[in-house]
Design an enzyme around this catalytic site. Structure first.
Site, short mmCIF file in Angstrom:
data_model
loop_
_atom_site.label_atom_id
_atom_site.label_comp_id
_atom_site.label_asym_id
_atom_site.label_seq_id
_atom_site.Cartn_x
_atom_site.Cartn_y
_atom_site.Cartn_z
N GLU A 50 0.86 -1.18 0.00
CA GLU A 50 0.00 0.00 0.00
C GLU A 50 0.90 1.23 0.00
O GLU A 50 1.77 1.39 0.86
CB GLU A 50 -0.96 0.05 1.20
CG GLU A 50 -1.85 1.31 1.06
CD GLU A 50 -3.01 1.41 2.02
OE1 GLU A 50 -3.41 0.40 2.61
OE2 GLU A 50 -3.52 2.54 2.15
N ASP A 102 9.98 7.97 0.25
CA ASP A 102 9.24 8.24 -0.98
C ASP A 102 8.97 6.93 -1.75
O ASP A 102 9.91 6.24 -2.16
CB ASP A 102 10.07 9.20 -1.85
CG ASP A 102 9.35 9.62 -3.11
OD1 ASP A 102 8.29 9.06 -3.44
OD2 ASP A 102 9.87 10.53 -3.79
N ASP A 125 -2.75 12.15 -2.62
CA ASP A 125 -2.98 13.60 -2.56
C ASP A 125 -3.45 14.11 -3.92
O ASP A 125 -2.77 13.91 -4.92
CB ASP A 125 -1.69 14.32 -2.14
CG ASP A 125 -1.26 13.90 -0.75
OD1 ASP A 125 -2.01 14.15 0.19
OD2 ASP A 125 -0.17 13.29 -0.62
N PHE A 200 -9.64 9.96 6.49
CA PHE A 200 -9.58 10.84 5.32
C PHE A 200 -10.87 10.73 4.51
O PHE A 200 -11.47 11.73 4.12
CB PHE A 200 -8.37 10.45 4.46
CG PHE A 200 -8.25 11.30 3.24
CD1 PHE A 200 -7.62 12.53 3.30
CD2 PHE A 200 -8.80 10.90 2.03
CE1 PHE A 200 -7.53 13.34 2.18
CE2 PHE A 200 -8.72 11.70 0.91
CZ PHE A 200 -8.08 12.91 0.99
C1 LIG Z 1 -4.51 12.08 1.25
S1 LIG Z 1 -3.53 11.01 2.20
C2 LIG Z 1 -4.48 9.48 2.20
C3 LIG Z 1 -4.02 8.53 3.26
C4 LIG Z 1 -4.68 7.16 3.28
N1 LIG Z 1 -4.40 6.40 2.07
C5 LIG Z 1 -6.17 7.23 3.51
O1 LIG Z 1 -6.94 6.83 2.64
O2 LIG Z 1 -6.58 7.69 4.58
C6 LIG Z 1 -2.20 10.63 1.08
C7 LIG Z 1 -0.99 10.04 1.77
O3 LIG Z 1 -0.01 9.66 0.82
C8 LIG Z 1 1.27 9.94 1.35
N2 LIG Z 1 2.19 10.09 0.20
C9 LIG Z 1 2.09 10.96 -0.82
N3 LIG Z 1 3.07 10.80 -1.70
C10 LIG Z 1 3.84 9.77 -1.22
C11 LIG Z 1 5.01 9.14 -1.68
N4 LIG Z 1 5.61 9.52 -2.82
N5 LIG Z 1 5.54 8.15 -0.95
C12 LIG Z 1 4.95 7.76 0.21
N6 LIG Z 1 3.82 8.32 0.71
C13 LIG Z 1 3.28 9.32 0.00
C14 LIG Z 1 1.07 11.21 2.14
O4 LIG Z 1 2.07 11.38 3.12
C15 LIG Z 1 -0.31 10.99 2.74
O5 LIG Z 1 -0.24 10.39 4.01
#
Ligand SMILES: C[S@@+](CC[C@H](N)C(=O)[O-])C[C@H]1O[C@@H](n2cnc3c(N)ncnc32)[C@H](O)[C@@H]1O
Length: 219
Positions: A50, A102, A125, A200
């Site tokens: 995930e 990342d 995001d 979220f």
């Molecule tokens: C809008 S949140 C959604 C979190 C979760 N999937 C949910 O449905 O509640 C998006 C998440 O993706 C993570 N994220 C964004 N780009 C990422 C990347 N390149 N590598 C790891 N995590 C990432 C952010 O830190 C954030 O926690």
């Protein structure tokens, strides 16, 4: 170009403790070398990832429901990692590992080619503003990275509550030669019942957002 901005998030005391005490059990440091997944999990089993698990609610539920699968969570925010560590410990999970880095680099460097049966990307995001669209995770180049990591006949599942991003996902992934959209009719799936309602998604519901689920077959 990163798909996230690292905010100085506040972790609770319990999360901070988990990051110290539970990290050695579940955490995997980022290194630019490919992992030996059989060694990491001390067995051979189908594997899922995930990406951007947030607080980890969906991944925790998935790992509990699928003890026969090995699960890898990738997230850059340490408070979310701390939250998932606490849940994993409480559930005494043995089929979960966490990488705090990342996801683009993790998939490029650390995940062996064709080693993953299933990838979940839930509510990445959305980067609402047009000038930020280039920061969205789902881009043609990232689809090449995913196509390399996911084994043939594997599955990619996504969800978003931002219509423009849903259409963007359709355009980018439907056009990729290695992925086939397996949703009947409209190109979107009914809500994946296995996906728990995360904080979220609940917030999006309160704001009246719809949700679009997508599922792809790796040719
Ligand atoms: C809008 S949140 C959604 C979190 C979760 N999937 C949910 O449905 O509640 C998006 C998440 O993706 C993570 N994220 C964004 N780009 C990422 C990347 N390149 N590598 C790891 N995590 C990432 C952010 O830190 C954030 O926690």
């Amino acid at each position: 170009m990163r798909s996230y901005v690292l905010r100085a998030g506040r972790s609770t005391a319990a999360q901070q403790r988990a990051l110290v005490e539970l990290w050695p059990r579940y955490g995997v440091e980022f290194t630019p070398q490919a992992l030996d997944l059989d060694q990491l999990f001390a067995r051979r089993a189908p594997r899922m990832i995930e990406i951007g698990f947030g607080a980890g609610e969906a991944l925790l539920a998935f790992a509990r429901a699928h003890p026969g699968m090995d699960c890898i969570g990738i997230e850059v925010h340490r408070s979310g990692v701390g939250h998932l560590l606490l849940g994993a410990h409480e559930a005494e999970l043995t089929n979960l590992r966490i990488i705090c880095h990342d996801a683009v680099e993790v998939l490029q460097r650390q995940i062996p080619p064709a080693s993953i049966a299933l990838v979940h990307i839930f509510f990445p995001d959305p980067w609402h503003k047009k000038r930020h669209h280039k920061r969205r995770l789902i881009q043609p180049a990232f689809m090449d990275v995913l196509a390399t990591a996911i084994a043939p006949a594997g599955t990619l599942r996504l969800a978003t509550d931002w219509e423009h991003y849903a259409q963007h996902m359709r355009e980018v992934i439907d056009a990729h030669p290695e992925f086939r959209n397996i949703s009947p009719g409209t190109g979107f799936m009914p809500r994946n019942e296995e996906r728990p309602l995360t904080r979220f998604e609940r917030r999006g519901q309160r704001l009246g957002h719809d949700v679009w689920d997508l599922e792809y077959f790796r040719r």
